[in-house]
Design a protein around this motif. Structure first.
Motif, short mmCIF file in Angstrom:
data_model
loop_
_atom_site.label_atom_id
_atom_site.label_comp_id
_atom_site.label_asym_id
_atom_site.label_seq_id
_atom_site.Cartn_x
_atom_site.Cartn_y
_atom_site.Cartn_z
N ASP A 21 18.20 14.45 -2.07
CA ASP A 21 18.08 14.70 -0.64
C ASP A 21 16.66 14.51 -0.14
N GLU A 22 15.71 14.40 -1.03
CA GLU A 22 14.33 14.21 -0.58
C GLU A 22 14.04 12.72 -0.39
N ASP A 23 13.69 12.38 0.84
CA ASP A 23 13.46 10.98 1.17
C ASP A 23 12.45 10.32 0.24
N SER A 24 11.32 11.02 0.06
CA SER A 24 10.21 10.38 -0.68
C SER A 24 10.63 10.06 -2.11
N ILE A 25 11.33 11.02 -2.74
CA ILE A 25 11.75 10.79 -4.14
C ILE A 25 12.74 9.64 -4.19
N ARG A 26 13.71 9.70 -3.28
CA ARG A 26 14.80 8.72 -3.29
C ARG A 26 14.23 7.30 -3.12
N GLU A 27 13.44 7.13 -2.08
CA GLU A 27 12.93 5.79 -1.78
C GLU A 27 11.90 5.35 -2.83
N GLY A 28 11.12 6.31 -3.28
CA GLY A 28 10.13 5.98 -4.32
C GLY A 28 10.81 5.42 -5.55
N CYS A 29 11.89 6.11 -5.98
CA CYS A 29 12.63 5.65 -7.16
C CYS A 29 13.16 4.24 -6.92
N ARG A 30 13.75 4.06 -5.73
CA ARG A 30 14.39 2.78 -5.46
C ARG A 30 13.36 1.65 -5.53
N GLN A 31 12.22 1.87 -4.87
CA GLN A 31 11.22 0.81 -4.85
C GLN A 31 10.67 0.51 -6.24
N THR A 32 10.39 1.58 -6.98
CA THR A 32 9.87 1.37 -8.33
C THR A 32 10.86 0.57 -9.17
N LEU A 33 12.15 0.97 -9.10
CA LEU A 33 13.15 0.30 -9.93
C LEU A 33 13.33 -1.15 -9.50
N GLU A 34 13.36 -1.38 -8.18
CA GLU A 34 13.59 -2.75 -7.72
C GLU A 34 12.43 -3.67 -8.06
N SER A 35 11.23 -3.10 -8.01
CA SER A 35 10.08 -3.95 -8.34
C SER A 35 10.13 -4.36 -9.80
N GLU A 36 10.87 -3.62 -10.62
CA GLU A 36 11.00 -4.00 -12.04
C GLU A 36 12.22 -4.88 -12.28
N GLY A 37 12.90 -5.22 -11.16
CA GLY A 37 14.03 -6.13 -11.31
C GLY A 37 15.39 -5.45 -11.46
N TYR A 38 15.42 -4.14 -11.37
CA TYR A 38 16.73 -3.47 -11.44
C TYR A 38 17.38 -3.49 -10.08
N LEU A 116 7.51 12.84 -9.99
CA LEU A 116 7.95 11.87 -11.00
C LEU A 116 6.79 11.00 -11.47
N ASP A 117 6.80 10.76 -12.77
CA ASP A 117 5.82 9.84 -13.36
C ASP A 117 6.50 8.47 -13.51
N ILE A 118 5.86 7.42 -12.99
CA ILE A 118 6.53 6.11 -12.95
C ILE A 118 6.91 5.60 -14.33
N ASP A 119 5.97 5.68 -15.26
CA ASP A 119 6.26 5.18 -16.61
C ASP A 119 7.41 5.93 -17.26
N GLN A 120 7.37 7.28 -17.02
CA GLN A 120 8.43 8.10 -17.60
C GLN A 120 9.78 7.69 -17.00
N LEU A 121 9.78 7.53 -15.67
CA LEU A 121 11.01 7.15 -14.97
C LEU A 121 11.57 5.85 -15.55
N LEU A 122 10.68 4.84 -15.67
CA LEU A 122 11.16 3.54 -16.15
C LEU A 122 11.63 3.64 -17.61
N GLY A 123 10.90 4.42 -18.39
CA GLY A 123 11.27 4.59 -19.80
C GLY A 123 12.66 5.19 -19.94
N VAL A 124 12.90 6.27 -19.18
CA VAL A 124 14.19 6.96 -19.29
C VAL A 124 15.31 6.05 -18.80
N VAL A 125 15.07 5.38 -17.67
CA VAL A 125 16.12 4.49 -17.13
C VAL A 125 16.41 3.38 -18.13
#
Lengths: 374, 630
Positions: A21-38, A116-125
């Motif tokens: 429900d938090e905009d910043s987390i939601r959009e942050g995740c989306r942008q990070t993931l998409e920039s990595e090609g997901y 959220l830590d970006i590297d951690q996020l990408l690692g877990v995903v």
């Protein structure tokens, strides 16, 4: 390989759905993931999230536990009902480790703490996606292929059938009614055997098709699902199959989400690809300039006469395909031909015939050994 | 293999390798390139290896599988050091003699040496006329390098140019050196490489690419294949230096899939360089990151054009685009991309190592350095030759090449492949460099040089190139697609005896039109072969059109084969060699050719012994002969 060029998305399938429900987390995740090609999609609450998961069938779900409306725990419980293989990953704030532990007990794959830590996020995903792939291949392996289902062997069935038929005959000879029944049964048996044959053929065709699609998957994966690897992927399929069957191209389309017309454009543009089945041995006669001035056209005419096919044709036994090639770079030895991977100079007719017949017999012995195998 | 993380680590490794090398008493180098493989060099190498093992010489004599020596026609080439003995055409059955006589006793096996027509034998590589006139810079030390072993290259100083660039010169100086050396692109056009590098270096943007163009589509040329199969590391080193100078962190190597061995060696070279840390992050502790990907071409001549090659790397069809903005500013994924030919890249480490002046000391005013040519066709010694720019055609063909094959008369030499032209005898004293060749109506191209003798028909040769180009035209622009098709149609008519008055003028008109109006270089240079053939050999065109005759007796529709009854002893040779059983006749009886079955493969003429010369070519189609399908 860490490349500096952009990694295109992994095909049509959605990789990750983020429910928070938090905009910043939601959009942050989306942008990070998409920039990595997901490929990532987002939802702002539990109800919307569940709906999205049902439609998009993602591989991984990032899920906030505390949300208004349907809570994260409820969503977590409902996920296996949609697809048991979905990998849920929990997002939790500081100091709510207890709820994370609870979530892990409910089957979450892992959890991430805010901020959220970006590297951690990408690692877990990434691990989640791998886990998903592993689950998929497990389930694929677990299902027994139709060919290997336990059943009495064909000779057994045949023997038993003949035995029964024999008994019927001895009965039927004295009884007109029975004889009629018997004829009907015979007709029925013939019908069934015909149908059975058709089913077997279809089973074989499906098994072949499946093997081809698996092959494409393997190749596409080896090239990292990159759209830019299209030509390389087609080259690999061509070298494995000796041609590009339509279903393999369709599968490349499904996997890479490149328009089919574009795939056909590439497949037709290059000399290396064939859209028709080719013989087991490809005979290529070099038509380069050096070969041309050293009588390559005459050499080609000889080969064509020996094989009985024109350039571009395949013989009826699917043994040889005769092609011309631009240049092998063996100009000093002109004229040259290549059979599969081996190069040959021009030789006497007898030697040429010997080369081709040794290829043909290789084929025959290959066939024999194939038949010997159970 | 451990990663070399500093400059010192590389130096130490090089010292170790050199020390290990000096312990070896003798070495045998056997070519394992495509040409020699065709001549069974694998079997030869295995035989020598087992012979060495049997004689217990394994520790003393090093056996090395190397890249191309250029003398492919006489392969397999075997080179023995330190005596510098060069054996040609060595087969497995010769292995025992070579090991016993040369490697054990130090004697020379005379019969395996090169023999000229006067019967004289030549012992060392440098003495053989084929090599004597050459200046081998790119092709030197072939015998010391196994293309599959990075250590071989490092041992003789490989990757020292890279360290010099990284730690001594810096990117600006490298670009400056290449510019001052006046290294011109070896792929065909001869555009100054340094200027191209500078454009890409100064182009806006952080992401840039460097590319090796190994899509050697030019039929009749194989310099790039040979360089890739000989020493892939020198090309890789050039590319890394280029990437560093230009500011790129990603390189691509584009190789034709028709060259499987070159692809394999390049892949292996890349793997090994990566393991040593010569490719990857923080190369030798310099802080420079660079990675390379290999891309196989799929068989299209036009894909060797820079913009087409770049769209192929992007995974799209390899077709050219209009270059309003140069690829050096907007190339792969619209990022600045610098593309050079294999040979150009291979020159880079040499220039960095030996200096600008050294490079400028070779060649002519406008073209510096050396150039590798594939000297092929009707010439006695065919193969790959490296000469300084400015050597005359006569020196190349008659001194190095040993003159025309079988004592026939020289007719023309074709340079530059499908974009180049034919040069007749009157041009033999032309100095070979970029500008002279262009002025003469031909082109340097990538370095193909096909010699033609009096048996080659120039109309047919022109048709050959037009046919090639018409098939390879991508079809995007009308002048090239339709123009070439019409030209092919006209030339097809002429070679089959259906030519008409006015055809030559029409061809000239079409040539002019294609040259002006086409989109890319394939079209704009497509007229060269036809124009030059018509200019220098107009009489041959006229003979085909007016008299329906091929003066060279080469065009199959304008000739037939006949057996002279008074010369035929009935030896059966031609009958056995005929694939369609068109030759009739019993042993010791005069043979005849059934013209309705004859496909004009010429096998009968080829095998008829010199003492009989009974099979002859006769102008005009035979009576009752089915017209061959055009």
């Amino acid at each position: 390989m860490a490349s500096t060029y952009p990694q295109p998305s992994h095909g049509a399938r959605v990789d990750v759905v983020v429910i928070d429900d938090e905009d910043s987390i939601r959009e942050g995740c989306r942008q990070t993931l998409e920039s990595e090609g997901y490929r990532a999609l987002v939802a702002a609450d539990g109800a919307e999230g569940l709906d999205l998961v049902k439609r998009a069938r993602p591989r991984v779900v990032l899920l906030d536990l505390r949300m208004p409306g349907i809570s994260g725990v409820e969503v977590l419980e409902k996920l296996p009902g949609i697809d048991p293989r979905i990998i849920p990953i929990i997002i939790t704030g500081y100091g709510t480790i207890d709820s994370a532990v609870q979530a892990m007990k409910l089957g979450a794959f892992d959890f991430l703490t805010k901020p959220l830590d970006i590297d951690q996020l990408l690692g877990v995903v990434d691990r989640g996606l791998r886990k998903y792939e592993a689950l998929v291949s497990e389930t694929a392996v677990a299902k027994p292929p139709p060919m290997e289902a336990p059943k009495p062997s064909e000779p057994d069935i045949l023997l038993k059938g003949l035995e029964t038929l024999g008994q019927y005959y001895s009965l039927g000879l004295q009884d007109h009614t029975l004889a009629g029944e018997l004829r009907a049964l015979e007709a029925e048996a013939q019908y069934h055997s015909k149908v059975l044959g058709q089913i077997r053929e279809k089973e074989k065709a499906i098994a072949d098709l499946l093997a081809d699609l698996r092959l494409v998957d393997e190749i596409v994966e080896r090239h990292g699902f990159r759209k830019s690897a299209l030509i390389q992927i087609l080259l690999d399929i061509q070298s494995q199959k000796n041609w590009l069957p339509r279903h393999t191209l369709l599968w490349v389309w499904r996997r890479l989400n490149i328009p089919l017309a574009l795939i056909y454009q590439v497949a037709q543009f290059y000399e290396a690809f064939s859209l028709e089945p080719q013989g087991r041995h490809i005979v290529q006669v070099c038509m380069g300039t050096a070969c041309h001035v050293q009588k390559a056209p005459e050499f080609l005419a000889t080969i064509s006469a020996v094989l009985g096919i024109k350039p571009g044709q395949t013989d009826s036994k699917l043994l040889f395909t005769l092609k011309t090639a631009h240049c092998f770079g063996c100009c000093a030895l002109a004229p040259v031909m290549r059979i599969d991977e081996t190069y040959h100079r021009n030789q006497s007719l007898k030697q040429l015939k010997a080369i081709f017949s040794s290829c043909a017999s290789e084929q025959a012995s290959h066939k024999e050994s194939e038949q010997v195998r159970p | 293999m451990t990663k070399l993380s500093t400059l010192a680590a590389l130096a130490e490794l090089r010292q170790q390798l050199a020390a290990a090398r000096s312990a070896i008493r003798q070495s045998v180098a056997i070519c394992s390139s495509t040409g020699c493989t065709l001549n069974k060099s694998n079997a030869c190498s295995q035989a020598i290896a087992s012979e060495l093992a049997e004689k217990g010489l394994e520790g003393e004599v090093e056996l090395r599988r190397t890249g191309c020596y250029g003398f492919c026609e006489r392969g397999p080439v075997v080179f023995i050091q330190p005596q510098n003995i060069c054996y040609l055409g060595v087969q497995a059955k010769d292995a025992a003699e070579v090991v016993e006589k040369t490697l054990r006793k130090g004697q020379v096996v005379e019969r395996l040496l090169f023999k000229d027509e006067s019967g004289r034998r030549y012992k060392t590589l440098g003495e053989i006329p084929f090599y004597k006139g050459q200046k081998r810079v790119l092709l030197q030390s072939s015998a010391l390098i196994d293309p599959k072993r990075i250590d071989d290259y490092i041992a003789i100083g490989g990757y020292s140019a890279l360290t010099k660039a990284l730690f001594e010169l810096g990117p600006e100086k490298v670009v400056d050196w290449i510019k001052r050396a006046d290294l011109r692109g070896r792929g065909g056009g001869g555009f100054p490489a340094g200027v191209k590098w500078e454009t890409t270096r100064n182009a806006p943007g952080d992401v840039k690419y460097v590319i090796v163009n190994g899509d050697e589509g030019d039929p009749g040329a194989y310099m790039d294949r040979s360089l890739l199969e000989r020493n892939p590391h020198s090309i890789l080193e050039g590319l890394i230096i280029g990437g560093y100078a230009i500011g790129a962190h990603q390189g691509f190597v584009y190789v034709r899939q028709e060259y499987p061995l070159a692809v394999e060696y390049m892949r292996l070279a890349l793997e090994q360089a990566r393991e040593y840390g010569l490719v990857g992050t923080d190369i030798l502790g310099s802080g420079f990151d660079f990675d390379v990907a290999i891309h196989r071409g799929a068989g299209a001549f036009v894909s060797g054009e820079s913009s087409a090659l770049m769209s192929a790397i992007e995974g799209r069809v390899g077709q050219p685009r209009p270059k309003y903005i140069r690829t050096s500013v907007s190339g792969i994924w619209e990022k600045p991309s610098n593309l050079n030919n294999v040979e150009t890249w291979a020159n880079v480490p040499l220039i960095i190592n030996n200096g600008v002046d050294w490079f400028r000391s070779m060649g002519t005013e406008g073209s510096k350095g050396t150039k590798v040519f594939s000297l092929v066709g009707k010439v006695r010694n065919t193969g790959l030759v490296e000469v300084p720019m400015g050597i005359t055609l006569r020196e190349m063909i008659f001194d190095i090449g040993g003159g025309v094959l079988n004592g026939r008369k020289f007719k023309a030499v074709q340079t530059g492949g499908p974009s180049g032209g034919f040069l007749p005898e009157s041009h033999l004293d032309l100095k070979v460099d970029f500008d002279e060749l262009t002025q003469a109506g031909s082109m340097m191209g990538s370095g193909g040089m096909v010699v033609m003798d009096e048996d080659n028909c120039m109309v047919d040769a022109a048709r050959f190139y037009v046919n090639f180009l018409a098939h390879e035209s991508c079809g995007q622009c009308v002048p090239c697609r339709e123009g070439l098709r019409q030209m092919l149609h006209i030339l097809d008519n002429i070679v089959s005896g259906r030519g008409q008055e006015g055809n030559i003028e029409l061809l000239e008109e079409l040539c002019e039109f294609i040259e002006v109006a086409s989109l890319c270089a394939l079209g704009t240079s497509a007229a060269n072969p036809v124009m030059s053939a018509m200019k220098h050999f107009r009489d041959e065109f006229e003979a085909h059109i007016r008299f329906k005759q091929c003066p060279a007796l080469s065009c199959p529709d304008l000739l037939h084969y006949r057996i002279e009854p008074d010369r035929c002893p009935g030896c059966q040779l031609c009958r056995k060699e005929c694939p369609t059983e068109a030759v009739l006749g019993k042993a010791k009886a005069v043979h005849v050719i059934d013209q309705s079955k004859c496909i004009k493969c010429g096998n009968c003429l080829r095998v008829c012994p010199e003492k009989f010369l009974a099979v002859i070519k006769v102008p005009g189609a035979a009576v009752g002969q089915a017209a061959s399908a055009a």
